[in-house]
Design an enzyme around this catalytic site. Structure first.
Site, short mmCIF file in Angstrom:
data_model
loop_
_atom_site.label_atom_id
_atom_site.label_comp_id
_atom_site.label_asym_id
_atom_site.label_seq_id
_atom_site.Cartn_x
_atom_site.Cartn_y
_atom_site.Cartn_z
N HIS A 152 3.20 -2.74 14.24
CA HIS A 152 2.21 -2.49 12.99
C HIS A 152 2.19 -3.71 12.29
O HIS A 152 1.38 -3.92 11.26
CB HIS A 152 2.71 -1.16 12.26
CG HIS A 152 1.49 -0.87 11.39
ND1 HIS A 152 1.76 -0.73 9.84
CD2 HIS A 152 0.76 -0.20 11.65
CE1 HIS A 152 0.93 -0.08 9.25
NE2 HIS A 152 0.08 0.12 10.52
N LYS A 154 1.15 -7.52 11.15
CA LYS A 154 -0.17 -8.02 11.10
C LYS A 154 0.04 -9.63 10.48
O LYS A 154 0.00 -9.54 9.06
CB LYS A 154 -1.43 -7.49 10.00
CG LYS A 154 -1.55 -5.90 10.49
CD LYS A 154 -2.00 -5.13 9.23
CE LYS A 154 -1.69 -3.65 9.66
NZ LYS A 154 -0.45 -2.97 9.86
N ASP A 159 -0.78 -23.85 12.59
CA ASP A 159 -0.10 -25.10 12.56
C ASP A 159 1.45 -24.88 12.14
O ASP A 159 1.71 -25.94 11.60
CB ASP A 159 -1.09 -26.01 11.74
CG ASP A 159 -2.33 -26.63 12.67
OD1 ASP A 159 -2.19 -26.13 13.81
OD2 ASP A 159 -3.23 -26.89 11.95
N HIS A 324 -6.00 1.18 1.24
CA HIS A 324 -5.03 1.08 2.40
C HIS A 324 -4.05 0.09 2.07
O HIS A 324 -3.03 -0.30 2.90
CB HIS A 324 -5.77 0.49 3.52
CG HIS A 324 -5.31 0.33 4.78
ND1 HIS A 324 -4.90 -0.76 5.54
CD2 HIS A 324 -4.97 1.35 5.83
CE1 HIS A 324 -4.29 -0.60 6.65
NE2 HIS A 324 -4.34 0.78 6.94
N LYS A 326 -0.46 -1.67 0.95
CA LYS A 326 1.03 -1.10 1.00
C LYS A 326 1.82 -1.80 -0.12
O LYS A 326 2.12 -3.09 0.25
CB LYS A 326 1.38 -1.26 2.37
CG LYS A 326 0.25 -0.87 3.44
CD LYS A 326 0.10 -1.73 4.47
CE LYS A 326 -1.05 -1.19 5.30
NZ LYS A 326 -1.34 -0.05 5.52
N ASP A 331 9.89 -2.23 -11.91
CA ASP A 331 9.84 -2.90 -13.14
C ASP A 331 8.89 -4.02 -13.15
O ASP A 331 7.93 -3.99 -12.66
CB ASP A 331 11.40 -3.13 -13.53
CG ASP A 331 12.33 -1.79 -13.53
OD1 ASP A 331 11.81 -0.84 -13.75
OD2 ASP A 331 13.43 -1.95 -13.59
#
Length: 406
Positions: A152, A154, A159, A324, A326, A331
């Protein structure tokens, strides 16, 4: 005679169903045990880099495609999803063009997440010089378990100097072109500085596992760069490691804890830690979508959200499109942005990679983004959750049984 045949057939079918169920359970448990025996932790010490954050797909991909087109030596890309649509075609056209121009291009895609990438598309990529591989293919001896473990992550490294990490995949919905979802809200990091080397090494570890090419020791992929200003570390996880990471973060909270996730399906330990945090005076806020993009995922979250709201948590359902992102913010001292959802699949089945950031200015920037997202949400209440709804109740029951795999 007919009744006897029907009874005999029913017994055979019952036996077959039992054998299939037994095989699924044994396959999953043995596959999980084997996987646990092979994984190791690989998180970094504190690093220093420079960060930018994108919350809108069109702005991200304008920047991302620009940097891809400017690549001079190598492009390494890992996505969970690449679809078969116009933006996917643009992305694939760019990397084919760069490969033809002599840039080393490696593309690693999750086998099931990117099932829409066709055989002729792969052949065209390879003909152009792109090195291509699928990760997490279904393979024996644990067919069911391997069908559930997904890559999962991404990440992109250009370079060895520019890195991208976050929640966006490649598809039209990520640039607001899926009418049923509307504007796509997500968080994606652009990273420069010496810490990009770690993203590079993580990609090359995965590449070696799935493509069979071991180039991790080649210094050309790890240019010497200066440190940036923002303190952070990268934390790749798989096979249950994320659960302990979340527990550690939650236990550090003293004042506030903000969770943003499209899917909120915590395990028992995580739910208990959240309830304990509320009891010790921590203000827990959770942002989830108002509209679901997958069957049953929203209903699966309700049983947990009820308990948290009853204990004093605030739950916001984002309404200005699809949420979507995440993230966790502890704090004013830690924020976590990455690829992992706050659900059992990310905790136990997926390969994920997150970034923990310790810079006060960046954390405040993220909290300002989260405040806007809360303002673009509606509060979820116990009254709404407890209002009689037979269809929802049925879906919640089904979702509770299969929540591990949602």
């Amino acid at each position: 005679m007919e009744e006897g045949l029907l009874m005999h057939l029913a017994l055979i079918l019952s036996g077959l169903f039992f054998l299939i169920l037994l095989w699924l359970v044994l396959d999953f448990q043995l596959g999980k045990k084997k996987n646990l025996s092979l994984v190791s932790r690989n998180e970094t010490a504190i690093l220093h880099g420079n960060f930018d954050i994108f919350t809108h797909g069109k702005k991200l991909f304008a920047d991302y495609f620009h940097e891809l087109r400017n690549a001079k030596q190598h492009i390494h890309v890992l996505f969970y999803i690449v679809k078969d649509d116009e933006i996917s075609e643009e992305f694939l056209s760019i990397i084919k063009e760069k490969a033809r121009a002599g840039v080393e291009v490696r593309l690693l895609l999750d086998r099931l997440g990117s099932w829409k990438v066709k055989k002729d598309t792969i052949e065209a990529l390879r003909e152009a010089g792109v090195r291509f591989a699928f990760s997490n293919t279904i393979k024996p001896p644990f067919l069911f378990y391997s069908s559930q473990t997904r890559n999962h992550r991404k990440i992109t490294i250009i370079d060895g100097k520019i890195g991208y990490l976050g929640g966006f995949n490649i598809g039209k919905e990520y640039i607001d072109e899926e009418p049923s979802l509307g504007i796509w809200r997500d968080y994606h990091l652009k990273i420069t500085g010496r810490s990009v080397n770690f993203l590079q090494s993580e990609f090359l570890i995965d590449w070696h596992e799935y493509a069979g090419e071991d180039i991790l020791g080649n210094p050309m992929y790890f240019p010497v760069m200066a440190d940036g200003d923002i303190r952070h570390r990268f934390v790749p996880t798989e096979a249950g490691q994320l659960e302990q990471n979340y527990l550690t973060l939650i236990q550090q909270a003293n004042q506030s804890l903000i969770i943003g996730s499209p899917y909120f399906i915590p395990c028992k330990k995580i739910l208990a830690a959240l309830l304990s945090a509320i009891k010790r005076g921590v203000q827990v806020s959770i942002i989830v979508p108002y509209t679901a993009d997958h069957l049953l995922v929203q209903e699966a979250s309700f049983r947990y959200l009820r308990k948290l709201i009853r204990a004093g948590a605030s739950v916001y359902q984002y309404k200005k499109g699809f949420y979507h992102a995440k993230t966790l913010v502890i704090d004013d001292k830690i924020c976590d942005i990455g690829t992992a959802n706050f659900d059992k699949r990310s905790m136990y089945l997926n390969k994920e990679i997150n970034c923990y950031i310790y810079d006060p200015a960046f954390i405040q920037r993220l909290k300002d983004i989260l405040k806007k997202d809360m303002n673009d949400s509606v509060r979820l209440t116990l009254e709404a959750l407890n209002k009689p709804n037979p269809s929802r109740t049925l879906k919640e029951g089904i979702a509770a049984v299969i929540s591990y795999f949602l």
